[in-house]
Write a protein that holds these residues in place. Structure first.
Motif, PDB file in Angstrom:
ATOM      1  N   UNK A  84       0.961  -1.211  -0.020  1.00 49.04           N
ATOM      2  CA  UNK A  84       0.132   0.135   0.052  1.00 49.04           C
ATOM      3  C   UNK A  84       1.056   1.298  -0.158  1.00 49.04           C
ATOM      4  N   UNK A  85       2.125   1.210   0.572  1.00 48.23           N
ATOM      5  CA  UNK A  85       2.889   2.461   0.517  1.00 48.23           C
ATOM      6  C   UNK A  85       3.798   2.447  -0.799  1.00 48.23           C
ATOM      7  N   UNK A  86       3.471   1.267  -1.944  1.00 50.30           N
ATOM      8  CA  UNK A  86       4.246   1.470  -3.161  1.00 50.30           C
ATOM      9  C   UNK A  86       5.382   0.978  -3.329  1.00 50.30           C
ATOM     10  N   UNK A  87       5.700  -0.273  -2.344  1.00 52.40           N
ATOM     11  CA  UNK A  87       7.027  -0.633  -2.722  1.00 52.40           C
ATOM     12  C   UNK A  87       6.746  -1.597  -3.597  1.00 52.40           C
ATOM     13  N   UNK A  88       7.712  -1.963  -4.792  1.00 57.59           N
ATOM     14  CA  UNK A  88       7.547  -2.634  -5.766  1.00 57.59           C
ATOM     15  C   UNK A  88       8.628  -4.011  -5.667  1.00 57.59           C
ATOM     16  N   UNK A  89       9.462  -3.901  -4.903  1.00 56.64           N
ATOM     17  CA  UNK A  89      10.765  -5.153  -4.726  1.00 56.64           C
ATOM     18  C   UNK A  89      10.493  -5.545  -3.432  1.00 56.64           C
ATOM     19  N   UNK A  90       9.999  -6.468  -2.935  1.00 54.46           N
ATOM     20  CA  UNK A  90       9.679  -7.096  -1.833  1.00 54.46           C
ATOM     21  C   UNK A  90      10.080  -8.840  -2.040  1.00 54.46           C
ATOM     22  N   UNK A  91      10.839  -9.236  -1.342  1.00 58.38           N
ATOM     23  CA  UNK A  91      10.958 -10.687  -1.022  1.00 58.38           C
ATOM     24  C   UNK A  91      10.785 -11.311   0.273  1.00 58.38           C
ATOM     25  N   UNK A 143       0.000 -12.022  -3.314  1.00 57.01           N
ATOM     26  CA  UNK A 143       0.947 -10.532  -3.930  1.00 57.01           C
ATOM     27  C   UNK A 143       1.961 -11.213  -5.186  1.00 57.01           C
ATOM     28  N   UNK A 144       0.985 -10.706  -6.131  1.00 57.86           N
ATOM     29  CA  UNK A 144       1.644 -11.259  -7.318  1.00 57.86           C
ATOM     30  C   UNK A 144       3.090 -10.626  -7.621  1.00 57.86           C
ATOM     31  N   UNK A 145       3.095  -9.363  -7.412  1.00 57.63           N
ATOM     32  CA  UNK A 145       4.412  -8.821  -7.718  1.00 57.63           C
ATOM     33  C   UNK A 145       5.541  -8.932  -6.775  1.00 57.63           C
ATOM     34  N   UNK A 146       5.261  -9.565  -5.652  1.00 56.04           N
ATOM     35  CA  UNK A 146       6.487  -9.837  -4.863  1.00 56.04           C
ATOM     36  C   UNK A 146       6.775 -11.430  -4.966  1.00 56.04           C
ATOM     37  N   UNK A 147       8.113 -11.663  -4.135  1.00 54.63           N
ATOM     38  CA  UNK A 147       8.235 -13.169  -4.242  1.00 54.63           C
ATOM     39  C   UNK A 147       8.442 -13.805  -2.981  1.00 54.63           C
ATOM     40  N   UNK A 148       7.776 -14.966  -2.601  1.00 52.26           N
ATOM     41  CA  UNK A 148       8.025 -15.775  -1.352  1.00 52.26           C
ATOM     42  C   UNK A 148       8.816 -17.020  -1.561  1.00 52.26           C
ATOM     43  N   UNK A 149       9.438 -17.353  -0.778  1.00 54.66           N
ATOM     44  CA  UNK A 149      10.471 -18.601  -0.741  1.00 54.66           C
ATOM     45  C   UNK A 149      10.167 -19.283   0.485  1.00 54.66           C
ATOM     46  N   UNK A 150      10.256 -20.607   0.549  1.00 59.83           N
ATOM     47  CA  UNK A 150      10.505 -21.547   1.665  1.00 59.83           C
ATOM     48  C   UNK A 150      12.007 -21.924   1.525  1.00 59.83           C
ATOM     49  N   UNK A 151      12.781 -21.958   2.487  1.00 56.93           N
ATOM     50  CA  UNK A 151      14.199 -22.523   2.434  1.00 56.93           C
ATOM     51  C   UNK A 151      14.099 -23.966   2.501  1.00 56.93           C
ATOM     52  N   UNK A 152      15.218 -24.556   2.028  1.00 60.19           N
ATOM     53  CA  UNK A 152      15.406 -25.975   1.956  1.00 60.19           C
ATOM     54  C   UNK A 152      15.686 -26.688   3.176  1.00 60.19           C
ATOM     55  N   UNK A 177      18.871 -19.827  -3.967  1.00 57.72           N
ATOM     56  CA  UNK A 177      17.813 -19.025  -3.604  1.00 57.72           C
ATOM     57  C   UNK A 177      18.060 -17.524  -3.354  1.00 57.72           C
ATOM     58  N   UNK A 178      19.421 -17.280  -2.716  1.00 58.32           N
ATOM     59  CA  UNK A 178      19.905 -15.902  -2.535  1.00 58.32           C
ATOM     60  C   UNK A 178      20.315 -15.210  -3.831  1.00 58.32           C
ATOM     61  N   UNK A 179      20.668 -16.103  -4.705  1.00 54.38           N
ATOM     62  CA  UNK A 179      20.684 -15.457  -6.243  1.00 54.38           C
ATOM     63  C   UNK A 179      19.297 -14.823  -6.737  1.00 54.38           C
ATOM     64  N   UNK A 180      18.376 -15.902  -6.392  1.00 53.50           N
ATOM     65  CA  UNK A 180      17.036 -15.488  -6.884  1.00 53.50           C
ATOM     66  C   UNK A 180      16.358 -14.254  -6.502  1.00 53.50           C
ATOM     67  N   UNK A 196      18.231 -11.741  -5.183  1.00 53.80           N
ATOM     68  CA  UNK A 196      19.154 -10.493  -5.744  1.00 53.80           C
ATOM     69  C   UNK A 196      18.444 -10.241  -7.080  1.00 53.80           C
ATOM     70  N   UNK A 197      18.197 -11.278  -7.647  1.00 58.19           N
ATOM     71  CA  UNK A 197      17.415 -11.121  -9.089  1.00 58.19           C
ATOM     72  C   UNK A 197      16.093 -10.339  -8.946  1.00 58.19           C
ATOM     73  N   UNK A 198      15.378 -10.668  -7.844  1.00 59.05           N
ATOM     74  CA  UNK A 198      13.949 -10.099  -7.892  1.00 59.05           C
ATOM     75  C   UNK A 198      14.074  -8.721  -7.343  1.00 59.05           C
ATOM     76  N   UNK A 199      15.162  -8.521  -6.583  1.00 59.33           N
ATOM     77  CA  UNK A 199      15.347  -7.047  -6.207  1.00 59.33           C
ATOM     78  C   UNK A 199      16.189  -6.252  -7.004  1.00 59.33           C
TER      79      UNK A 199
END
Length: 462
Positions: free
Chosen positions: A384-391, A409-418, A454-457, A459-462
């Motif tokens: 809601x505050x306009x942030x576009x790059x959030x993981x 949150x289609x514009x954000x990315x969420x990951x579960x660690x292994x 995972x951490x490379x992903x 960075x790619x999203x950010x």
């Protein structure tokens, strides 16, 4: 009467029409406080400048509209300006360019001039050290503002005259100043041999003249002057109240502003997390983030449902840090925010990245969100505050939640660690968990490749 909203287009970075809703005071501390946050060049000071343009009746009769030079007009908005405010009764007043591409034709009031009087303080608050004797009332002081010199940091030419007025209500002024600076410095107005006057302040058995005063004290004097003789429902706008102030003074000044915002409208544009308060939001305050999107200044504000959900964070005494100072700093980032579950995750993800020789290109939200179940609320706040790059990074046993959040949150990315946790926990901590890090704090060999990916992903999203 209070302001309900401001509409703005064509001034500086505002290439498209944007709307800023204002907090309406309701008697609770901070309820009338509207806080503007965001990165540099996002548009905060432009909002202040727009309010300054509407601020007060001109000294001329009939009042003349403002003039906007070429550098202030946005070419993408048709090289014309529109500034319009609506008060709580629905009355509308504003300015607009008569024609595009020129300041010689000036602007016109439409449908009329705003009736509310707005006290606007620029970011750089200082005044000429030598001045003449003339006591000036609050109303005359506002009218005498010169927009061209004060909008972006010129001296407040008439403040010396305000000091003579302050002398008439010295006890009231000092009582307000004491809420920030205690004890109150001894001050007086003295006269030079040439007949001009100056402000004299005694500190540590020494006297300082107007010219030698610290910028922080001068700024406080000017801010307190805007408050001490204000009336109920007044509108007071302060650009960067934190300038030249020690953090302890910033805290006290915010407490003072919050107190006055119970029955007055106070608008602040700030870069300091000390001026963001979630308790005030629950009382009715508003927070707006000004940022650039496609090269244009954009206003993003928190909605009521998200604000109500934050109440649970404030009452979460097991995790009192969730909305602490480190978390509030995120509001001033340009973007690239990383959400993790808890405070240990903030430490250990950075430790993992160091061991794998990966530099994380984002900033963690405070000390985590206080548990996986809170990640949805924090993500909503940032969206809601306009942030576009959030993981968001979750434990391996929260894979289902990561998928759910990704769908919301289609514009954000969420990951579960292994792994089920970021670090290994002994059997004494029931149940025992084997994490990414072993008992010595080293990344387990079997997880190095997956965590590198995972951490490379991230960075790619950010």
């Amino acid at each position: 009467m209070s302001l309900q909203k401001l509409e703005l287009n064509g001034l500086r970075g505002f290439a498209t029409l944007e709307e800023l809703p204002f907090a309406i005071p309701n008697g609770k501390h901070g309820s009338g406080l509207t806080t503007l946050v965001g990165p540099n060049n996002g548009g905060k000071s432009t909002i202040v400048e727009a309010l300054r343009a509407l601020a007060a009746p001109s000294a001329q009769n009939p009042p003349q509209p403002r003039s906007f030079t070429e550098g202030r007009r946005n070419k993408r908005a048709g090289d014309r300006i529109m500034i319009r405010a609506t008060d709580s009764s629905g009355n509308v007043g504003g300015l607009r360019s008569v024609e595009s591409g020129t300041s010689t034709s000036e602007t016109e009031w439409f449908p009329a001039q705003l009736e509310e009087q707005i006290f606007v303080l620029p970011s750089r608050r200082y005044f000429d050290p030598l001045f003449h004797k003339n006591a000036m009332t609050r109303d005359n002081y506002i009218v005498q503002y010169d927009m061209s010199s004060t909008a972006r940091g010129g001296p407040l030419q008439q403040f010396g005259s305000r000091l003579f007025q302050v002398q008439k209500k010295r006890a009231e002024f000092d009582a307000v100043l004491e809420e920030v600076v205690n004890p109150v410095p001894k001050w007086a107005i003295d006269r030079t041999d040439s007949g001009q006057y100056y402000l004299k302040v005694e500190t540590s058995c020494q006297y300082h003249s107007s010219e030698g005063l610290g910028e922080g004290l001068v700024s406080l004097l000017i801010i307190v002057d805007a408050l001490y003789d204000s009336s109920l429902d007044d509108v007071i706008v302060i650009d960067e109240p934190e300038l030249s102030l020690h953090p302890s003074l910033q805290r006290r000044l915010f407490t003072l502003l919050s107190k006055y915002a119970a029955d007055r409208q106070i608008v602040i544009a700030t870069h300091s997390p000390y001026f963001v308060d979630f308790n005030a939001l629950l009382n009715g305050a508003r927070i707006a983030r000004l940022h650039l999107q496609d090269g244009s200044s954009v206003v993003s504000t928190l909605g009521e449902p998200t604000i109500k959900r934050l109440a649970g964070f404030i009452s979460n005494y097991n995790n009192p840090h969730i909305l602490g100072l480190d978390a509030r700093e995120a509001f001033f980032l340009e973007d690239r925010v990383i959400l993790v579950e808890g405070q240990e995750d903030v430490i250990f993800y950075q430790q993992i990245a160091d061991q794998l020789e990966i530099k994380i290109d984002g900033n963690f939200f405070g000390w985590g969100v206080g548990g996986a179940e809170n990640m949805e609320t924090v993500a909503s706040l940032l969206r809601e505050l306009g942030f576009k790059k959030v993981v968001g990074l979750l434990d391996g046993n929260r894979d289902a939640l990561a998928s759910k959040l990704q769908g919301e949150f289609l514009d954000y990315r969420f990951y579960a660690i292994p792994a089920d946790d970021i670090r290994t926990k002994s059997s004494r901590q029931i149940p025992a968990v084997q994490g990414i890090l072993d008992d010595k704090g080293e990344v387990r060999p079997e997880h190095q490749e997956a965590m590198t990916k995972l951490l490379t992903q991230v960075n790619n999203e950010l």
